[in-house]
Motif scaffolding. Structure first.
Motif, mmCIF file in Angstrom:
data_model
loop_
_atom_site.group_PDB
_atom_site.id
_atom_site.type_symbol
_atom_site.label_atom_id
_atom_site.label_comp_id
_atom_site.label_asym_id
_atom_site.label_seq_id
_atom_site.Cartn_x
_atom_site.Cartn_y
_atom_site.Cartn_z
ATOM 1 N N ALA A 25 -57.011 53.401 -4.572
ATOM 2 C CA ALA A 25 -56.575 54.049 -3.331
ATOM 3 C C ALA A 25 -57.780 54.522 -2.531
ATOM 4 N N HIS A 26 -58.731 55.112 -3.209
ATOM 5 C CA HIS A 26 -59.949 55.575 -2.548
ATOM 6 C C HIS A 26 -60.703 54.387 -1.948
ATOM 7 N N THR A 27 -60.838 53.323 -2.723
ATOM 8 C CA THR A 27 -61.533 52.121 -2.264
ATOM 9 C C THR A 27 -60.794 51.464 -1.095
ATOM 10 N N ALA A 28 -59.471 51.391 -1.190
ATOM 11 C CA ALA A 28 -58.675 50.808 -0.101
ATOM 12 C C ALA A 28 -58.841 51.613 1.179
ATOM 13 N N ALA A 29 -58.842 52.924 1.068
ATOM 14 C CA ALA A 29 -59.022 53.770 2.255
ATOM 15 C C ALA A 29 -60.402 53.553 2.864
ATOM 16 N N LEU A 30 -61.427 53.437 2.035
ATOM 17 C CA LEU A 30 -62.783 53.195 2.544
ATOM 18 C C LEU A 30 -62.873 51.879 3.310
ATOM 19 N N HIS A 31 -62.156 50.866 2.823
ATOM 20 C CA HIS A 31 -62.213 49.529 3.436
ATOM 21 C C HIS A 31 -61.064 49.273 4.407
ATOM 22 N N ARG A 32 -60.244 50.282 4.610
ATOM 23 C CA ARG A 32 -59.073 50.168 5.480
ATOM 24 C C ARG A 32 -58.201 48.970 5.094
ATOM 25 N N ALA A 33 -58.016 48.836 3.794
ATOM 26 C CA ALA A 33 -57.196 47.752 3.239
ATOM 27 C C ALA A 33 -55.887 48.341 2.730
ATOM 28 N N PRO A 34 -54.814 47.572 2.762
ATOM 29 C CA PRO A 34 -53.568 48.052 2.156
ATOM 30 C C PRO A 34 -53.683 48.068 0.640
ATOM 31 N N LEU A 35 -52.842 48.857 0.021
ATOM 32 C CA LEU A 35 -52.803 48.988 -1.424
ATOM 33 C C LEU A 35 -51.441 48.509 -1.898
ATOM 34 N N LEU A 36 -51.418 47.594 -2.849
ATOM 35 C CA LEU A 36 -50.173 47.111 -3.438
ATOM 36 C C LEU A 36 -50.090 47.607 -4.868
ATOM 37 N N LEU A 37 -49.126 48.476 -5.125
ATOM 38 C CA LEU A 37 -48.884 48.977 -6.472
ATOM 39 C C LEU A 37 -47.833 48.081 -7.112
ATOM 40 N N LEU A 38 -48.172 47.493 -8.244
ATOM 41 C CA LEU A 38 -47.324 46.494 -8.896
ATOM 42 C C LEU A 38 -46.928 46.956 -10.287
ATOM 43 N N HIS A 39 -45.619 46.995 -10.534
ATOM 44 C CA HIS A 39 -45.117 47.270 -11.879
ATOM 45 C C HIS A 39 -44.347 46.048 -12.351
ATOM 46 N N VAL A 40 -44.682 45.581 -13.532
ATOM 47 C CA VAL A 40 -44.047 44.393 -14.096
ATOM 48 C C VAL A 40 -43.199 44.797 -15.296
ATOM 49 N N VAL A 41 -41.914 44.461 -15.235
ATOM 50 C CA VAL A 41 -41.032 44.636 -16.386
ATOM 51 C C VAL A 41 -41.165 43.348 -17.191
ATOM 52 N N ASP A 42 -41.924 43.439 -18.278
ATOM 53 C CA ASP A 42 -42.246 42.274 -19.099
ATOM 54 C C ASP A 42 -41.735 42.539 -20.513
ATOM 55 N N VAL A 43 -40.535 42.065 -20.805
ATOM 56 C CA VAL A 43 -39.922 42.301 -22.106
ATOM 57 C C VAL A 43 -39.473 40.969 -22.681
ATOM 58 N N VAL A 44 -39.784 40.752 -23.938
ATOM 59 C CA VAL A 44 -39.312 39.553 -24.626
ATOM 60 C C VAL A 44 -37.790 39.624 -24.690
ATOM 61 N N ALA A 45 -37.123 38.559 -24.320
ATOM 62 C CA ALA A 45 -35.663 38.566 -24.177
ATOM 63 C C ALA A 45 -34.919 38.916 -25.460
ATOM 64 N N ASP A 46 -35.463 38.574 -26.617
ATOM 65 C CA ASP A 46 -34.707 38.845 -27.840
ATOM 66 C C ASP A 46 -35.222 40.081 -28.586
ATOM 67 N N TYR A 47 -35.892 40.984 -27.889
ATOM 68 C CA TYR A 47 -36.398 42.202 -28.514
ATOM 69 C C TYR A 47 -35.708 43.399 -27.891
ATOM 70 N N GLY A 48 -34.887 44.062 -28.675
ATOM 71 C CA GLY A 48 -34.138 45.193 -28.159
ATOM 72 C C GLY A 48 -34.337 46.429 -28.985
ATOM 73 N N PRO A 49 -33.483 47.420 -28.775
ATOM 74 C CA PRO A 49 -33.622 48.709 -29.456
ATOM 75 C C PRO A 49 -33.684 48.597 -30.976
ATOM 76 N N GLY A 50 -32.920 47.706 -31.573
ATOM 77 C CA GLY A 50 -32.933 47.541 -33.021
ATOM 78 C C GLY A 50 -33.861 46.433 -33.465
ATOM 79 N N SER A 51 -34.640 45.904 -32.579
ATOM 80 C CA SER A 51 -35.595 44.813 -32.755
ATOM 81 C C SER A 51 -34.931 43.490 -33.148
ATOM 82 N N THR A 52 -33.618 43.480 -33.308
ATOM 83 C CA THR A 52 -32.914 42.220 -33.539
ATOM 84 C C THR A 52 -31.813 42.039 -32.505
#
Length: 129
Positions: A25-52
């Motif tokens: 954010a500090h660097t983006a402000a210095l360079h007058r660049a936009p900041l993109l905050l990215l969150h990735v939900v990356d979960v293995v499809a067959d891994y759940g609360p009970g691991s099975t």
């Protein structure tokens, strides 16, 4: 890099990611660049609360809700970090996909990418860098 490419930051709620958000954010402000905050939900499809048990739509909804909360917190942190430099344009993105390919894809149109690091301890840092 076309136009005013963003600085992309991976957001996962860790201390390292929070440091990356602040720095970017500090660097983006210095360079007058936009900041993109990215969150990735990356979960293995067959891994759940009970691991099975497969994850349900409700599980994914909860993960996405948590991701939106993380992005909101990161946005507030970014705005605070850039306030003394006139602020920064913050965009957020939440996607459900594997993290590494998603970050690589976003790097193609980015000014730079910032991600946090996990503390491995002094021995592991010496061995692994």
């Amino acid at each position: 890099m076309a136009g005013n490419a963003p600085i992309v930051v991976g957001v996962d709620g860790s201390a390292g990611a929070t440091t990356a958000v602040t720095w970017a954010a500090h660097t983006a402000a210095l360079h007058r660049a936009p900041l993109l905050l990215l969150h990735v939900v990356d979960v293995v499809a067959d891994y759940g609360p009970g691991s099975t048990e497969p994850l349900t739509a409700t599980d994914y909804d909860r993960l996405a809700e948590h991701g939106r909360w993380l992005l909101g917190s990161a946005t507030a942190r970014a705005e605070e970090a850039a306030a003394d430099l006139g602020g920064v344009e913050v965009r957020v993105e939440l996607v459900q996909s594997p993290a590494t390919p998603t970050l690589l894809a976003r790097s193609e149109g980015a000014r730079m990418i910032a991600v946090g690091t996990r503390d491995r301890g002094s021995l592991r840092r010496a061995l692994l860098g």
